[in-house]
Write an enzyme that holds these catalytic residues in place. Structure first.
Site, mmCIF file in Angstrom:
data_model
loop_
_atom_site.group_PDB
_atom_site.id
_atom_site.type_symbol
_atom_site.label_atom_id
_atom_site.label_comp_id
_atom_site.label_asym_id
_atom_site.label_seq_id
_atom_site.Cartn_x
_atom_site.Cartn_y
_atom_site.Cartn_z
ATOM 1 N N GLU A 113 33.611 52.059 33.128
ATOM 2 C CA GLU A 113 33.339 53.564 33.642
ATOM 3 C C GLU A 113 32.488 54.523 33.809
ATOM 4 O O GLU A 113 31.619 54.828 32.783
ATOM 5 C CB GLU A 113 35.069 54.110 33.654
ATOM 6 C CG GLU A 113 35.874 52.864 34.019
ATOM 7 C CD GLU A 113 37.289 53.193 33.777
ATOM 8 O OE1 GLU A 113 37.655 54.465 33.362
ATOM 9 O OE2 GLU A 113 38.164 52.165 33.333
ATOM 10 N N HIS A 230 38.826 63.405 40.652
ATOM 11 C CA HIS A 230 38.183 61.954 40.574
ATOM 12 C C HIS A 230 38.055 61.761 41.961
ATOM 13 O O HIS A 230 38.468 61.857 42.853
ATOM 14 C CB HIS A 230 39.736 60.676 40.772
ATOM 15 C CG HIS A 230 39.524 59.367 40.260
ATOM 16 N ND1 HIS A 230 39.003 58.476 41.256
ATOM 17 C CD2 HIS A 230 39.327 58.998 38.900
ATOM 18 C CE1 HIS A 230 38.559 57.477 40.725
ATOM 19 N NE2 HIS A 230 38.631 57.794 39.672
ATOM 20 N N ARG A 274 32.584 62.534 36.665
ATOM 21 C CA ARG A 274 33.273 62.586 37.999
ATOM 22 C C ARG A 274 32.898 64.473 37.960
ATOM 23 O O ARG A 274 33.347 64.265 39.499
ATOM 24 C CB ARG A 274 35.279 62.271 37.629
ATOM 25 C CG ARG A 274 35.558 61.312 36.813
ATOM 26 C CD ARG A 274 37.021 61.191 35.809
ATOM 27 N NE ARG A 274 37.225 59.962 35.902
ATOM 28 C CZ ARG A 274 38.225 59.114 35.216
ATOM 29 N NH1 ARG A 274 38.869 60.080 35.339
ATOM 30 N NH2 ARG A 274 38.016 58.263 35.060
ATOM 31 N N HIS A 329 42.980 64.801 39.997
ATOM 32 C CA HIS A 329 43.365 64.003 39.151
ATOM 33 C C HIS A 329 44.151 64.163 37.786
ATOM 34 O O HIS A 329 45.536 63.253 37.492
ATOM 35 C CB HIS A 329 42.232 62.852 38.846
ATOM 36 C CG HIS A 329 42.223 61.279 37.656
ATOM 37 N ND1 HIS A 329 43.008 60.368 38.886
ATOM 38 C CD2 HIS A 329 41.564 61.236 37.265
ATOM 39 C CE1 HIS A 329 43.415 59.388 37.864
ATOM 40 N NE2 HIS A 329 41.791 59.555 36.940
ATOM 41 N N ARG A 364 37.332 65.467 31.540
ATOM 42 C CA ARG A 364 37.566 64.086 30.360
ATOM 43 C C ARG A 364 36.853 62.581 30.654
ATOM 44 O O ARG A 364 36.767 62.658 31.819
ATOM 45 C CB ARG A 364 39.472 63.433 30.638
ATOM 46 C CG ARG A 364 39.651 62.609 29.589
ATOM 47 C CD ARG A 364 41.090 62.129 29.709
ATOM 48 N NE ARG A 364 41.815 61.894 31.283
ATOM 49 C CZ ARG A 364 41.842 61.239 31.953
ATOM 50 N NH1 ARG A 364 40.241 59.836 31.579
ATOM 51 N NH2 ARG A 364 41.572 60.882 33.362
HETATM 52 C C1 SIN Z 1 39.649 55.096 37.338
HETATM 53 O O1 SIN Z 1 40.330 53.562 36.985
HETATM 54 O O2 SIN Z 1 38.866 55.500 37.315
HETATM 55 C C2 SIN Z 1 41.057 55.853 36.425
HETATM 56 C C3 SIN Z 1 40.836 55.900 35.238
HETATM 57 C C4 SIN Z 1 40.867 57.191 33.733
HETATM 58 O O3 SIN Z 1 41.159 57.920 34.933
HETATM 59 O O4 SIN Z 1 40.518 57.646 33.345
#
Ligand code: SIN
Length: 486
Positions: A113, A230, A274, A329, A364
């Protein structure tokens, strides 16, 4: 007489549920939740749990990625606790029977991610991770008094020779009756503040309540300027999060002119932190362009993202042209706590998103939040079990009937509209000042006996805290991006 400590946990997301699970054997635990047990952000978490368990990965690398994403603002000690102890807590969950997705050879399948330098995210049921983990933890409940549809409106505080002390809560029950419950310890685990914004990825129950409760009781809040957006909420009448894991699996952001605009913006391009991606999308939108996610290159899409695939199908949306918009988010600030979850008020703990351990710094890192819930709920429980008791005996009692409230509050739509343009992805000082002036017209100290009005008061109170903190920090940092008046 039951000599066990009485503990009230407020909130049934992973942080609250896991705290209750840990304590149930030794304490008299009451879990109060505003909606039903699964009405929590944790249940919506698609991205999984980040833990340095993959071959070639290390605690140092996970620490460095988290530190960088957080603008080097993290509390190093609490971040180390999160990363180091998190590995063990994920293993413990697996030993308890939790099943995470695995490769054909039985090894854990690690996903990638945003802002992670290596794949280290474990998932369960593809993009159903949060739901699966929360169901698993709640399936272990045996000895917990669960009260659903309980809206906590006040923390009960008294002065002692050792300072202010929390000794219970006031709440509205399902029939809208006011109740009080006394406890030795109260743990707030109410999540964040998604409902403040028109576009958000949160459960509709997540409404800044915990911050407002804590503040009114005299607890300290900090880092209130750090709201995380997000990059990819599905732009639809039924919006859902499109997990960052989709970009981790190869999806790319593209504007309506067909430009892959994240190219050359950051070394991780679409998987930059993000705040950076959200700002770039906002700039495209400000230029009048629409933004899409092109997920045509993701292998095994239906298997890896069954929830998202189903929603795209229901909305008749093509996988190579998923319309998206950034959305509120996560909240990095909150109730100031130490590494055991203790606040400045005796017997009051906070855990999960509502708490500020500063482990996340100013922004975060993806999938560090379920990890936080696991690590710090255990630490809160361990701390409570180490405490000496001074019993507060009584149980629930009705104290008075509901009154119609005369408190003057703005509508949710007004708050959301103003918050989105004043304390959003790109802040401007003049707008912050205007919003602050507008917010100051409303009284948030009186507590309404109407749940709906109380929620609005909570949003106003917390919006004011965000505005004040944002005005104080005149330079951008992490998720706080501010353009200064010239
Ligand atoms: C996501 O799945 O993009 C969100 C995961 C997160 O906020 O850690």
């Amino acid at each position: 007489m039951d000599n066990r400590a009485k503990v009230i946990v407020v909130g049934s997301g992973l942080a609250g549920s896991r705290t209750a699970q840990f304590l149930q054997e030794y304490c008299d635990v009451t879990l109060l939740t505003k909606g039903e047990l699964m009405d929590a952000n944790s249940a919506l978490a698609q991205g999984g749990i980040a833990a340095a368990l993959n071959t070639g990965d290390s605690v140092n690398s996970h620490f460095a990625d988290s530190m960088l994403a957080g603008g080097n603002e993290s509390d190093k000690n609490n971040l180390k606790i999160l990363i180091r102890e998190g590995r063990k807590d994920v293993k413990t969950l697996i030993q308890e029977g939790m099943e995470f997705d695995r490769n054909a050879d039985g090894s854990l399948n690690f996903g990638l991610e945003g802002a992670h330098s290596t794949p280290r995210i474990v998932h369960a049921g593809g993009d159903f991770t949060g739901k699966k983990v929360l169901e698993f933890v709640q399936s272990k409940f045996q000895n917990i008094r669960v009260i659903t549809n309980a809206f906590v409106s006040e923390l009960l505080v008294r002065n002692t020779k050792n300072g202010s002390e929390v000794y219970g809560v006031r709440f509205l029950d399902k029939q809208n009756r006011e109740m009080i419950q006394i406890a030795d310890f109260v743990v707030i685990a109410t999540g964040g503040l998604g409902k403040m914004y028109k576009f958000n990825t949160n459960s509709s129950t997540v409404c800044a309540d915990g911050f407002a409760l804590a503040k009114r009781a005299g607890a300290k809040l900090r880092d209130m300027e750090f709201v995380q957006f997000h990059p990819t909420l599905l732009k639809s009448t039924t919006p859902i999060l499109i997990s960052e894991a989709v970009r981790g699996a190869g999806a790319k952001l593209v504007n309506s002119d067909g430009d892959y605009f994240m190219k050359n913006k950051h070394k991780y391009e679409d998987l930059a932190p993000r705040d950076i991606v959200s700002r770039e999308i906002t700039r495209e939108i400000t230029l009048g362009k629409d933004v899409f996610l092109d997920a045509s290159a993701c292998a095994n899409f239906e298997k890896r993202f069954p929830f998202i695939a189903q929603k795209l199908k229901e909305n008749d949306i093509r996988r190579d042209r998923i319309p998206i918009i950034p959305a509120a988010h996560f909240f990095m600030g909150g109730v100031t706590v130490d590494s055991t979850g203790r606040s400045n008020l005796r017997n009051l703990y906070a855990v999960g998103e509502v708490a500020s351990t500063r482990a996340h710094g100013a922004n975060r890192l993806a999938s560090n939040s379920l990890l936080e819930c696991l690590v710090f709920s255990r630490r809160v429980a361990q701390d409570i079990l180490s405490r000496k008791l001074n019993h507060n005996p009584e149980q629930i009692e009705a104290i008075r009937a509901t009154e119609t409230s005369q408190i003057h509050v703005p509508s949710l739509m007004q708050i959301q509209e103003k918050a989105s343009c004043s304390i959003g992805i790109i802040k401007k000082q003049a707008k912050l000042r205007d919003f602050m002036n507008w917010l100051s017209k409303f009284d948030t100290q009186k507590i309404s006996t109407s749940k709906e009005i109380n929620e609005l008061e909570n949003l106003v109170l917390v919006a004011r805290e965000i505005c004040a903190a944002s005005l104080k920090r005149s330079t951008s940092l992490g998720a706080h991006y501010i353009e200064v008046d010239v």
